[in-house]
Design a protein around this motif. Structure first.
Motif, PDB file in Angstrom:
ATOM      1  N   LEU A   1      -1.137  11.854   4.811  1.00 56.13           N
ATOM      2  CA  LEU A   1      -2.493  11.199   4.915  1.00 56.13           C
ATOM      3  C   LEU A   1      -3.455  11.749   6.227  1.00 56.13           C
ATOM      4  O   LEU A   1      -4.631  11.289   6.277  1.00 56.13           O
TER       5      LEU A   1
ATOM      6  N   ARG B   1      -6.913  12.773   6.121  1.00 53.84           N
ATOM      7  CA  ARG B   1      -8.003  11.840   5.518  1.00 53.84           C
ATOM      8  C   ARG B   1      -8.053  10.522   6.659  1.00 53.84           C
ATOM      9  O   ARG B   1      -9.220  10.115   6.889  1.00 53.84           O
ATOM     10  N   GLU B   2      -7.069  10.194   7.316  1.00 56.05           N
ATOM     11  CA  GLU B   2      -7.059   9.114   8.391  1.00 56.05           C
ATOM     12  C   GLU B   2      -7.917   9.798   9.449  1.00 56.05           C
ATOM     13  O   GLU B   2      -8.578   8.739  10.103  1.00 56.05           O
TER      14      GLU B   2
ATOM     15  N   SER C   1       0.751  -1.265   0.075  1.00 58.33           N
ATOM     16  CA  SER C   1      -0.038  -0.017  -0.014  1.00 58.33           C
ATOM     17  C   SER C   1       1.013   1.233   0.035  1.00 58.33           C
ATOM     18  O   SER C   1       0.375   2.249  -0.460  1.00 58.33           O
TER      19      SER C   1
ATOM     20  N   ASN D   1      -6.365   3.376  10.059  1.00 57.43           N
ATOM     21  CA  ASN D   1      -4.997   3.480   9.366  1.00 57.43           C
ATOM     22  C   ASN D   1      -5.167   2.865   7.946  1.00 57.43           C
ATOM     23  O   ASN D   1      -5.489   1.976   7.370  1.00 57.43           O
ATOM     24  N   LEU D   2      -4.621   3.963   7.188  1.00 59.39           N
ATOM     25  CA  LEU D   2      -5.099   3.840   5.561  1.00 59.39           C
ATOM     26  C   LEU D   2      -3.519   3.285   4.821  1.00 59.39           C
ATOM     27  O   LEU D   2      -3.636   3.044   3.636  1.00 59.39           O
ATOM     28  N   VAL D   3      -2.721   3.260   5.608  1.00 59.44           N
ATOM     29  CA  VAL D   3      -1.275   2.608   4.786  1.00 59.44           C
ATOM     30  C   VAL D   3      -0.617   1.715   5.712  1.00 59.44           C
ATOM     31  O   VAL D   3      -0.488   2.103   6.950  1.00 59.44           O
TER      32      VAL D   3
ATOM     33  N   ARG E   1      -2.646  -3.155   4.737  1.00 58.76           N
ATOM     34  CA  ARG E   1      -3.658  -2.967   3.462  1.00 58.76           C
ATOM     35  C   ARG E   1      -2.737  -3.342   2.290  1.00 58.76           C
ATOM     36  O   ARG E   1      -3.443  -3.145   0.983  1.00 58.76           O
TER      37      ARG E   1
ATOM     38  N   VAL F   1       0.152   4.613  -2.183  1.00 61.46           N
ATOM     39  CA  VAL F   1       0.087   5.932  -1.914  1.00 61.46           C
ATOM     40  C   VAL F   1       1.241   6.555  -2.480  1.00 61.46           C
ATOM     41  O   VAL F   1       1.042   7.956  -2.879  1.00 61.46           O
TER      42      VAL F   1
ATOM     43  N   ARG G   1     -11.748   9.659   8.207  1.00 59.67           N
ATOM     44  CA  ARG G   1     -12.085   8.190   8.132  1.00 59.67           C
ATOM     45  C   ARG G   1     -11.863   7.210   9.406  1.00 59.67           C
ATOM     46  O   ARG G   1     -12.499   5.974   9.424  1.00 59.67           O
TER      47      ARG G   1
END
Ligand SMILES: Nc1ncnc2c1ncn2[C@@H]1O[C@H](COP(=O)(O)OP(=O)(O)OP(=O)(O)O)[C@@H](O)[C@H]1O
Ligand SMILES: [Mg+2]
Length: 409
Positions: free
Chosen positions: A285, A288-289, A232, A295-297, A301, A236, A292
Motif C-alpha cells: 500500500l 497509496r499511503e 482491515s 495509515n490505511l491498514v 481502521r 486489504v 493519501r
C-alpha cells in the motif's frame, strides 16, 4: 467487587463529598443538573481513566480549581483496597494504591465498572470508532497490560501518519522521499497493531454467545444478535467476508459462511502471522499511503459488525432494537468480566454496574427486563431524575441529590 466508600474533592461540581455505599442497589435521584451523573462518573473514571461523557479530563476538574481527587475503598471479596487518583487537567494522573504511590497502569483493573448510558445508542448507530473504543476499554479491563500497547499504537500511528503526509508533500514537489524511516515505523505499527487485533478478536469470540443470549432476553426473543470483528487487514488481503444474511442462513450455505469466519478468526489470533501480514500489506500500500498521507491498514481502521438476524444493525435496526442491542453489549461485558478469573485481585472480577439515566430511555417492558437481569449483581449504581422511572424490583438504598448535597433518603 463493590465500592464501600467514595470521596471526591473538586471533581466536576463537587467541592467535597464523602459517601458510604453498600453492596446491592443504590439509586441517586434528583432533578436535572444536580450532580447525579457526576457521582457515578467518578467511580467509572477509576476503572478506565476516561469518562463516558467527555474526551478531555479538563471538564472533570471543578471550574476554577487546579485538580480533582477521587478516592474509593473497594472490596474484592473480603479484601479492601484503597484507590486514589489525582486528576490534573493537561497532565498525567497521579495514583496511589493503599496510600503508596503507584503507576496509573497498576491501578487499571482494580476498580471494574460497566456503564450503561444514553450515549450507548452510539454503539449501534455511531461510527466504528465508538465500537473500537468499546472493545479496547473492555480488553484493558481484562488485560491491563494492553493499555500500554494501545497507547504505543496510537503514538506510532500518529507519527507514521505525519511522516506519510510529509512524504506525500515532498513527492508532489518532486523531491526525494526517505523510505528507510518508514520501514521502521511499519514494523512498530505492525507489532503493536497485531497485538490489538488478536486481543479484540479473542474478546469478540468470548462476547459473542453472551451478546446473543442477552439480546434474546432483553428483546424477549425478537431476533438474533451476532457480532463479528471486521479487520482491515482482512479487507486489504481480500479474505472472504460473509454477509449477515449468509451467516444467518440455517442451511449448508450458512455452514460454509460460518466456517469461513471461524478460519478468518483463527488466523487473526496468531499475532506473529498478523504482524507479518500487516508489514506486507503496508509494503503493497506504500504508494497509496504516501499519496493519501494516511495509515490505511491496522486496528484503527477495524470495526465491530453488529447484525440482527439477516441484516446489519447499523442503518436497519429500529430505535427500540438499537437500544436492546446496546444493552446486550453492556450486559455481555458484565458477564465476561464476572466470569474472568485472571485478575490479580482474586476471583472477584465482578464489575460494579452503573446505570446512568437509562431507565428514562426504555419502555416499560425493556425496563423490567433490564431490572431483572441486573438485580442480582453485587453492586448497582443508578441515577434517575424521575424516581418512578426506577423499577420497583430495584428497591435499594436511595440518595437524594440536590444542589450538590447528597443525602440518604
Ligand atoms: N468541571 C465542572 N466544574 C463545575 N461544575 C461542573 C463541572 N462539570 C459539570 N459541572 C456541573 O455539574 C452539574 C451537574 O451535572 P450532572 O451531569 O451530574 O447532573 P445530573 O444530576 O446527572 O443531571 P441530569 O438529570 O440532567 O442528567 C451541571 O450543572 C454542570 O454544569
Ligand atoms: Mg445525569
Amino acid at each position: 467487587m463493590y465500592v464501600s466508600d467514595l470521596a471526591l474533592n473538586d471533581f466536576r461540581s463537587y467541592r467535597e463529598v464523602v459517601l458510604a455505599l453498600e453492596p446491592g442497589v443504590t439509586a441517586f435521584v434528583g432533578q436535572n443538573g444536580q450532580g447525579k451523573t457526576n457521582l457515578v462518573e467518578s467511580v467509572a473514571y477509576l476503572s478506565t481513566f476516561t469518562s463516558h461523557r467527555v474526551a478531555a479530563d479538563a471538564a472533570l476538574v471543578r471550574q476554577g480549581t487546579g485538580g480533582a481527587v477521587v478516592r474509593a475503598k473497594v472490596f474484592h471479596g473480603e479484601r479492601p483496597t484503597l484507590v486514589e487518583l489525582e486528576i490534573v487537567a493537561g497532565k498525567a494522573n497521579r495514583a496511589r494504591l493503599n496510600r503508596a504511590p503507584a503507576r496509573t497502569r497498576d491501578v487499571l483493573g482494580v476498580v471494574r465498572t460497566v456503564v450503561f448510558a444514553p450515549e450507548d445508542l452510539e454503539l449501534v448507530k455511531g461510527d466504528p470508532g465508538v465500537r473500537r473504543r468499546f472493545l479496547d476499554e473492555l480488553t484493558v479491563l481484562l488485560t491491563p497490560r494492553l493499555a500500554g500497547v494501545r497507547s504505543e499504537y496510537d503514538k506510532v500511528q500518529r507519527q507514521r501518519g505525519a511522516l506519510l503526509k510529509s512524504a506525500g508533500a515532498a513527492r508532489r514537489r518532486g523531491g526525494r522521499v526517505d523510505l528507510t524511516t518508514l520501514d521502521v515505523w511499519d514494523a512498530q505499527l505492525a507489532r503493536a497493531g497485531a497485538q490489538l487485533v488478536t486481543a479484540r478478536t479473542k474478546l469478540v469470540r468470548t462476547l459473542r454467545p453472551h451478546v446473543a443470549a442477552a439480546y434474546e432476553q432483553v428483546s424477549a426473543g425478537q431476533g438474533t444478535a451476532r457480532i463479528d470483528y471486521r479487520a482491515s487487514i482482512d479487507v486489504v488481503d481480500e479474505v472472504p467476508d460473509p454477509t449477515a444474511e449468509e451467516l444467518a442462513d440455517g442451511g449448508a450455505a450458512g455452514d460454509v459462511a460460518r466456517a469461513g469466519v471461524e478460519a478468518r478468526e483463527e488466523a487473526l489470533l496468531d499475532t506473529e502471522a498478523v504482524t507479518t501480514r500487516l508489514v506486507e500489506a503496508m509494503g503493497r500500500l506504500r504508494d497509496r499511503e504516501i499519496e493519501r498521507g494516511a495509515n490505511l491498514v491496522g486496528p484503527h481502521r477495524d470495526d465491530l459488525v453488529l447484525s440482527l438476524g439477516s441484516l446489519p444493525a447499523k442503518g436497519y435496526a429500529s430505535h427500540g432494537e438499537s437500544w436492546s442491542y446496546a444493552l446486550a453489549l453492556r450486559l455481555a461485558s458484565y458477564e465476561v468480566l464476572r466470569a474472568d478469573d485472571t485478575s490479580p485481585w482474586g476471583r472477584d472480577g465482578e464489575p460494579v454496574l452503573i446505570l446512568d439515566d437509562v431507565f428514562a430511555e426504555l419502555d416499560t417492558r425493556r425496563r423490567e427486563r433490564l431490572a431483572g437481569m441486573v438485580a442480582g449483581a453485587q453492586q448497582v449504581l443508578i441515577t434517575a431524575a424521575v424516581p418512578d422511572d426506577v423499577p420497583a424490583s430495584l428497591a435499594g438504598v436511595r440518595f437524594t441529590v440536590h444542589q450538590g448535597q447528597v443525602t440518604r433518603a
